[in-house]
Scaffold this active site. Sequence first.
Site, PDB file in Angstrom:
ATOM      1  N   ASN A  61      -8.200  18.192 -45.231  1.00  0.00           N
ATOM      2  CA  ASN A  61      -8.870  18.248 -43.932  1.00  0.00           C
ATOM      3  C   ASN A  61      -7.875  18.454 -42.792  1.00  0.00           C
ATOM      4  O   ASN A  61      -6.811  17.846 -42.780  1.00  0.00           O
ATOM      5  CB  ASN A  61      -9.651  16.947 -43.698  1.00  0.00           C
ATOM      6  CG  ASN A  61     -10.720  16.732 -44.756  1.00  0.00           C
ATOM      7  OD1 ASN A  61     -11.334  17.693 -45.220  1.00  0.00           O
ATOM      8  ND2 ASN A  61     -10.921  15.491 -45.146  1.00  0.00           N
ATOM      9  N   SER A  89      -9.405  13.471 -48.648  1.00  0.00           N
ATOM     10  CA  SER A  89     -10.641  12.715 -48.485  1.00  0.00           C
ATOM     11  C   SER A  89     -10.603  11.545 -49.465  1.00  0.00           C
ATOM     12  O   SER A  89     -10.071  11.662 -50.573  1.00  0.00           O
ATOM     13  CB  SER A  89     -11.834  13.622 -48.797  1.00  0.00           C
ATOM     14  OG  SER A  89     -12.920  12.864 -49.264  1.00  0.00           O
ATOM     15  N   GLU A  99      -8.602  18.608 -35.543  1.00  0.00           N
ATOM     16  CA  GLU A  99      -9.873  18.027 -35.096  1.00  0.00           C
ATOM     17  C   GLU A  99      -9.641  17.000 -33.988  1.00  0.00           C
ATOM     18  O   GLU A  99     -10.413  16.898 -33.032  1.00  0.00           O
ATOM     19  CB  GLU A  99     -10.591  17.374 -36.279  1.00  0.00           C
ATOM     20  CG  GLU A  99     -11.101  18.398 -37.283  1.00  0.00           C
ATOM     21  CD  GLU A  99     -11.589  17.742 -38.568  1.00  0.00           C
ATOM     22  OE1 GLU A  99     -12.803  17.765 -38.794  1.00  0.00           O
ATOM     23  OE2 GLU A  99     -10.764  17.199 -39.321  1.00  0.00           O
ATOM     24  N   HIS A 109     -18.705  36.507 -29.405  1.00  0.00           N
ATOM     25  CA  HIS A 109     -19.902  35.826 -29.945  1.00  0.00           C
ATOM     26  C   HIS A 109     -19.668  35.330 -31.371  1.00  0.00           C
ATOM     27  O   HIS A 109     -20.608  35.234 -32.159  1.00  0.00           O
ATOM     28  CB  HIS A 109     -21.142  36.741 -29.943  1.00  0.00           C
ATOM     29  CG  HIS A 109     -21.361  37.455 -28.659  1.00  0.00           C
ATOM     30  ND1 HIS A 109     -22.139  36.938 -27.638  1.00  0.00           N
ATOM     31  CD2 HIS A 109     -20.891  38.644 -28.206  1.00  0.00           C
ATOM     32  CE1 HIS A 109     -22.153  37.789 -26.622  1.00  0.00           C
ATOM     33  NE2 HIS A 109     -21.397  38.831 -26.940  1.00  0.00           N
ATOM     34  N   TYR A 124      -6.792   2.001   2.214  1.00  0.00           N
ATOM     35  CA  TYR A 124      -6.638   1.465   0.854  1.00  0.00           C
ATOM     36  C   TYR A 124      -7.769   0.501   0.532  1.00  0.00           C
ATOM     37  O   TYR A 124      -8.181  -0.314   1.352  1.00  0.00           O
ATOM     38  CB  TYR A 124      -5.289   0.729   0.732  1.00  0.00           C
ATOM     39  CG  TYR A 124      -5.096   0.079  -0.635  1.00  0.00           C
ATOM     40  CD1 TYR A 124      -4.564   0.812  -1.701  1.00  0.00           C
ATOM     41  CD2 TYR A 124      -5.473  -1.242  -0.871  1.00  0.00           C
ATOM     42  CE1 TYR A 124      -4.410   0.240  -2.951  1.00  0.00           C
ATOM     43  CE2 TYR A 124      -5.320  -1.828  -2.127  1.00  0.00           C
ATOM     44  CZ  TYR A 124      -4.791  -1.082  -3.161  1.00  0.00           C
ATOM     45  OH  TYR A 124      -4.638  -1.650  -4.401  1.00  0.00           O
ATOM     46  N   ASN A 163       0.817  -1.223   0.000  1.00  0.00           N
ATOM     47  CA  ASN A 163       0.000   0.000   0.000  1.00  0.00           C
ATOM     48  C   ASN A 163       0.850   1.273   0.000  1.00  0.00           C
ATOM     49  O   ASN A 163       0.582   2.209  -0.757  1.00  0.00           O
ATOM     50  CB  ASN A 163      -0.944   0.003   1.212  1.00  0.00           C
ATOM     51  CG  ASN A 163      -1.930  -1.139   1.151  1.00  0.00           C
ATOM     52  OD1 ASN A 163      -2.055  -1.803   0.119  1.00  0.00           O
ATOM     53  ND2 ASN A 163      -2.633  -1.390   2.250  1.00  0.00           N
ATOM     54  N   LYS A 192     -10.473  17.870 -51.406  1.00  0.00           N
ATOM     55  CA  LYS A 192     -10.481  18.182 -49.966  1.00  0.00           C
ATOM     56  C   LYS A 192      -9.101  18.135 -49.329  1.00  0.00           C
ATOM     57  O   LYS A 192      -8.256  17.337 -49.688  1.00  0.00           O
ATOM     58  CB  LYS A 192     -11.383  17.177 -49.212  1.00  0.00           C
ATOM     59  CG  LYS A 192     -12.858  17.367 -49.450  1.00  0.00           C
ATOM     60  CD  LYS A 192     -13.438  18.603 -48.761  1.00  0.00           C
ATOM     61  CE  LYS A 192     -13.548  18.436 -47.266  1.00  0.00           C
ATOM     62  NZ  LYS A 192     -14.552  17.443 -46.876  1.00  0.00           N
TER      63      LYS A 192
HETATM   64  N1  ARG Z   1      -1.500  -3.353  -7.608  1.00  0.00           N
HETATM   65  C1  ARG Z   1      -1.975  -2.727  -6.424  1.00  0.00           C
HETATM   66  C2  ARG Z   1      -2.485  -1.314  -6.742  1.00  0.00           C
HETATM   67  O1  ARG Z   1      -2.198  -0.822  -7.762  1.00  0.00           O
HETATM   68  C3  ARG Z   1      -0.903  -2.625  -5.406  1.00  0.00           C
HETATM   69  C4  ARG Z   1      -1.391  -2.459  -4.004  1.00  0.00           C
HETATM   70  C5  ARG Z   1      -1.951  -3.742  -3.506  1.00  0.00           C
HETATM   71  N2  ARG Z   1      -2.301  -3.655  -2.126  1.00  0.00           N
HETATM   72  C6  ARG Z   1      -3.107  -4.523  -1.572  1.00  0.00           C
HETATM   73  N3  ARG Z   1      -3.398  -4.339  -0.323  1.00  0.00           N
HETATM   74  N4  ARG Z   1      -3.665  -5.489  -2.238  1.00  0.00           N
HETATM   75  O2  ARG Z   1      -3.192  -0.692  -6.002  1.00  0.00           O
END
Ligand code: ARG
Length: 465
Positions: free
Chosen positions: A286, A278, A291, A157, A318, A111, A284
């Site tokens: 373009n 085109s 775009e 405008h 998380y 995490n 044409k």
């Molecule tokens: N691949 C996961 C992500 O992008 C990594 C983190 C995973 N953590 C977990 N507690 N499963 O978030």
Amino acid sequence: MTSKMWGGRFSAGPSAVMAEINISLPFDRRMAAQDVRGSIAHAEMLVARGIISSPDGQVIVEGLNKVAAELANGQFPFKDALEDIHMNVEDRLKDLIGPAAGRLHTARSRNDQVATGFRLWTRDLIDKIDASLKTLQGVMIDKAEQHAGTIMPGFTHMQVGQPVTFGHHLLAYVEMLGRDRGRLADARKRLNELPLGAGALGGTSFPIDRNMTAQKLGFDRPMGNSMDAVADRDFALEVMAAASILSVHMSRLAEELVIWFSPQFGFIKFSDAFTTGSSMMPQKRNPDAAELVRAKSGRVIGALIGLMTVMKGLPMTYSKDMQEDKEALFGVADTLELCIAATTGMIADLEPNPERMRESARSGYSTATDLADWVTQKLNVPFRDAHHITGRAVKLAESKGCELGQLALADLQSIEPRINADVLKVLTVDAAAASRVSYGGTAPDNVRAQAKAARDRFLGEVLKW
Ligand code: ARG
């Protein structure tokens, strides 16, 4: 088969669809280099704090450097079964150095690891976008300087309002891009804090030194709250919000290029490099690149809304939902890179048609404001009354099918007897543009000065914002 990394309490492997929905390797491999960078800093800090031995730390760092080299030269053996880039790197490290690899994940969770790698990746992205926007501004400033005195109509405008210069018009976009760069620089300041050391969410009992890791990775400081550190994705949202505004700016410019390039306007020409033909209509040409830049803002804004919606209502800390952050931002990065390059190319490539622009600037009684200003200044008439007098002059010119400057003096005097020949001097488009010398105004001399100032503000070592 159970996962090597977290399979301890699982007896059976994931079903095929579980693996498919869970896997992030196909996209998060883009942040492999940042993951390795984070790991090296972490390992060095673990050694410095005596959490792992120096010999272990040394083989780990050497191994990680080998991994980095394999990633860089395309030799890294990616394994889908290992879910994401973090587990791929660690698994490869184990192949290379053996059991010591298992010590790298001490005092760390995926995490805080993913939050760190993604922040590093996003910071690199900001630096890249900033450099390419600077190039684009440089190309625009060059063009603006060449056309500081090229008269064109200024619109409100979508109706002709007052004559301006093409250089002035281009410098308006240089300002917008300057603010875009400023927004990205602001986002960079806020994202430049280190999540690593937050662990899974609550911190760690190991005697880590987060300031040291922060310093090694070029972060200003560690994040102050471990729960926030693993739960936050503001940094990605903020960059995507800034990117959305940037792509709105590019889209507006692209729309103008499309309009200017149309045969009805004929304000600009593109070479074959930025137009297509085109398949059916041989005549044409373009403006497809313009775009597509106009259109691709939809992807960027869509990605922002997409990730906002992912994050909305997520409880602390998380959740796997957050894995969706990467594809969103990677898509934004690719789209921006392409659109900035295409816009830079188109601006460098385009050739204005000064005659058409000038002719168009003369239409729509574009010097009416100048007549009203003259009456106000020279005859000491309140502006509201001068506006009324001018309105009558426009009506007269309309009935005669001529421009304001083509009215006979006697015609103007029939509306306001005190008007004299002096007025005719202000009723040309050149005089009108040249008279707007107020700060930020369109007078060619001003535009030259603004272009110079823009060079100093935007093209130097540091963005002066
Ligand atoms: N691949 C996961 C992500 O992008 C990594 C983190 C995973 N953590 C977990 N507690 N499963 O978030």
